[in-house]
Design a protein around this motif. Structure first.
Motif, short mmCIF file in Angstrom:
data_model
loop_
_atom_site.label_atom_id
_atom_site.label_comp_id
_atom_site.label_asym_id
_atom_site.label_seq_id
_atom_site.Cartn_x
_atom_site.Cartn_y
_atom_site.Cartn_z
N ALA A 78 0.82 -1.22 0.00
CA ALA A 78 0.00 0.00 0.00
C ALA A 78 0.85 1.27 0.00
O ALA A 78 0.30 2.38 -0.08
CB ALA A 78 -0.92 0.00 1.21
N GLY A 79 2.17 1.10 0.08
CA GLY A 79 3.04 2.27 0.12
C GLY A 79 3.01 2.99 1.45
O GLY A 79 3.45 4.14 1.54
N ASP A 80 2.50 2.33 2.48
CA ASP A 80 2.44 2.94 3.81
C ASP A 80 3.73 2.60 4.56
O ASP A 80 3.77 1.67 5.38
CB ASP A 80 1.21 2.42 4.56
N TRP A 81 4.76 3.36 4.29
CA TRP A 81 6.08 3.05 4.84
C TRP A 81 6.12 3.27 6.35
O TRP A 81 6.87 2.57 7.06
CB TRP A 81 7.15 3.89 4.15
N THR A 82 5.36 4.20 6.85
CA THR A 82 5.34 4.45 8.29
C THR A 82 4.81 3.23 9.03
O THR A 82 5.40 2.78 10.03
CB THR A 82 4.46 5.68 8.61
N ALA A 83 3.72 2.66 8.54
CA ALA A 83 3.16 1.48 9.18
C ALA A 83 4.07 0.27 9.00
O ALA A 83 4.24 -0.55 9.92
CB ALA A 83 1.77 1.18 8.60
N TYR A 84 4.67 0.15 7.80
CA TYR A 84 5.62 -0.94 7.54
C TYR A 84 6.77 -0.89 8.55
O TYR A 84 7.11 -1.89 9.19
CB TYR A 84 6.16 -0.82 6.11
N ASP A 85 7.36 0.29 8.69
CA ASP A 85 8.47 0.44 9.63
C ASP A 85 8.05 0.12 11.05
O ASP A 85 8.76 -0.58 11.79
CB ASP A 85 9.03 1.87 9.58
#
Length: 392
Positions: free
Chosen positions: A295-302
């Motif tokens: 989803a391109g949600d890098w904040t949540a991924y991190d």
């Protein structure tokens, strides 16, 4: 929930209370889009077998297959009969054949992906072992997995490491095997911290850059037969260096259980797919993170993966090859198996202090899916180690 008395490295006890569990957000029946994610999977020992667990460890096939279904249900692919399954460290080739056969069949029932380890572990390293012997051993295992309709992970060979006299011997063996496989394979380069018998692989004991060049040349010579390579150095920069030198059609699969979040995330020049033993222990967090990446949600991924890194670094601390104990203990804490026994008796390979720290780190990462169950099982392990718990 009650409180546990846990030991620290100073031999003192402290009180700990588990946190509440928040389920991970994992969409159902939605495959990952931007990364391939393999979890190397552990095996569940049969605790009621009368066989000597150090010489002839038996497998609980129902629970072992049930765990693979759990991984597939999360969208993860399974790397079968690898070192996480104690391959060559309790799981011999005869038992691995049954494991591979069962997993390939089970995967087809749910549309799951499984790739299986092919090596030479039925050929013991010895002074009289020749390159021809190594080639025949590889060919025997390749033939079996292909006969089962399975995908191949071409594992490093202890026998080859013992008898090879230089890089040209590795090139000879790998070129012969790769030229004859039916489908592209994943190469598997395991550092000697995972298996000391593989020290000096590719013909260079103390120069990883020269070893890497030998490996890269083999890949270039057989590009059409190589899907990708999984490397486990626990050195992020070396993986990035090699990733940038791979042919465009060949994938890098990270086996770095210390630095996986950044390596999977990638940089402006590329990224690594996942092929990790730690994904067995952090499966729901890993699956949720892969969807956030899509989803391109890098904040949540991190946020999802960074919380798991202390746990992973703890599980894979030196001696690294004992990490399987932590992986199985996680499965026990989370109710995926009813006991903490391992083939080869490897449940004794980590201290109660190590397991107590693991418990706290798993809780901090939100990975104890039933805190009360995990607490009760931790209590049993503590009492077995002579640490009595207070009544509440």
């Amino acid at each position: 929930m009650g409180k546990l008395l846990l030991p620290n490295k100073d031999r003192k006890l402290y009180s700990y209370e588990t946190k509440n569990y928040t389920p991970f957000d994992i969409p159902e029946n939605k495959p990952f889009e931007k990364r391939i994610a393999y979890s190397a999977a552990h095996v569940v020992a049969d605790p009621l077998s009368s066989a000597d667990p150090t010489l002839d460890g038996q497998i609980d096939w129902d629970k072992t297959m049930e765990y693979r279904h759990y991984l597939w249900s999360l969208g993860l692919s399974v790397a079968e009969a690898m070192d996480t399954a104690q391959r060559g460290m309790g799981l011999n080739w005869e038992r691995a054949k049954e494991l591979i056969s069962r997993s390939v069949k089970e995967a087809k029932t749910v549309g799951g992906t499984v790739a299986s380890g092919v090596g030479t572990d039925h050929l013991a390293p010895a002074p009289d072992v020749t390159l021809e012997d190594v080639e025949k051993a590889y060919e025997e295992q390749v033939s079996f997995v292909e006969g089962e309709g399975g995908r191949i992970i071409l594992m490093a060979s202890r026998a080859l490491a013992a008898c090879a006299k230089g890089p040209e011997d590795y090139q000879r063996v790998y070129n012969k095997i790769l030229q004859n496989v039916k489908e592209p394979v994943i190469l598997h380069w395991l550092g000697d911290m995972f298996d000391p018998a593989l020290k000096g692989y590719w013909g260079f004991e103390d120069d990883i850059d020269k070893a890497m060049e030998v490996c890269l040349q083999i890949i270039r010579d057989n590009e059409a037969k190589v899907d990708g390579i999984k490397i486990s150095f626990l050195d992020a920069q070396k993986e990035i260096d090699m990733r940038r030198l791979l042919p465009e059609s060949v994938r890098m699969y990270t086996g770095d259980d210390f630095n996986y979040p950044e390596l999977i995330k990638g940089d402006e020049q590329g990224y690594s797919h996942a092929f990790l033993g730690i994904f067995d222990a952090i499966a729901p967090a890993a699956a949720a993170a892969m969807h956030k990446l899509d989803a391109g949600d890098w904040t949540a991924y991190d946020a999802l993966l960074e919380k798991t890194v202390p746990l992973s670094r703890h599980i894979f601390q030196a001696p690294t090859f004992s990490y399987k104990t932590g992986v199985v203990f996680m499965a026990y804490l989370n109710g995926h198996q009813d006991h903490f026994r391992m083939i080869g008796g490897k449940e004794g390979s980590r201290s109660i202090v190590h397991l107590s720290d693991l418990f706290v780190m798993a809780d901090d990462a939100g990975l104890l899916r039933d805190p009360e169950l995990a607490e009760n099982r931790m209590k049993l392990a503590l009492e077995l180690a002579g640490i009595e718990q207070e009544e509440h």
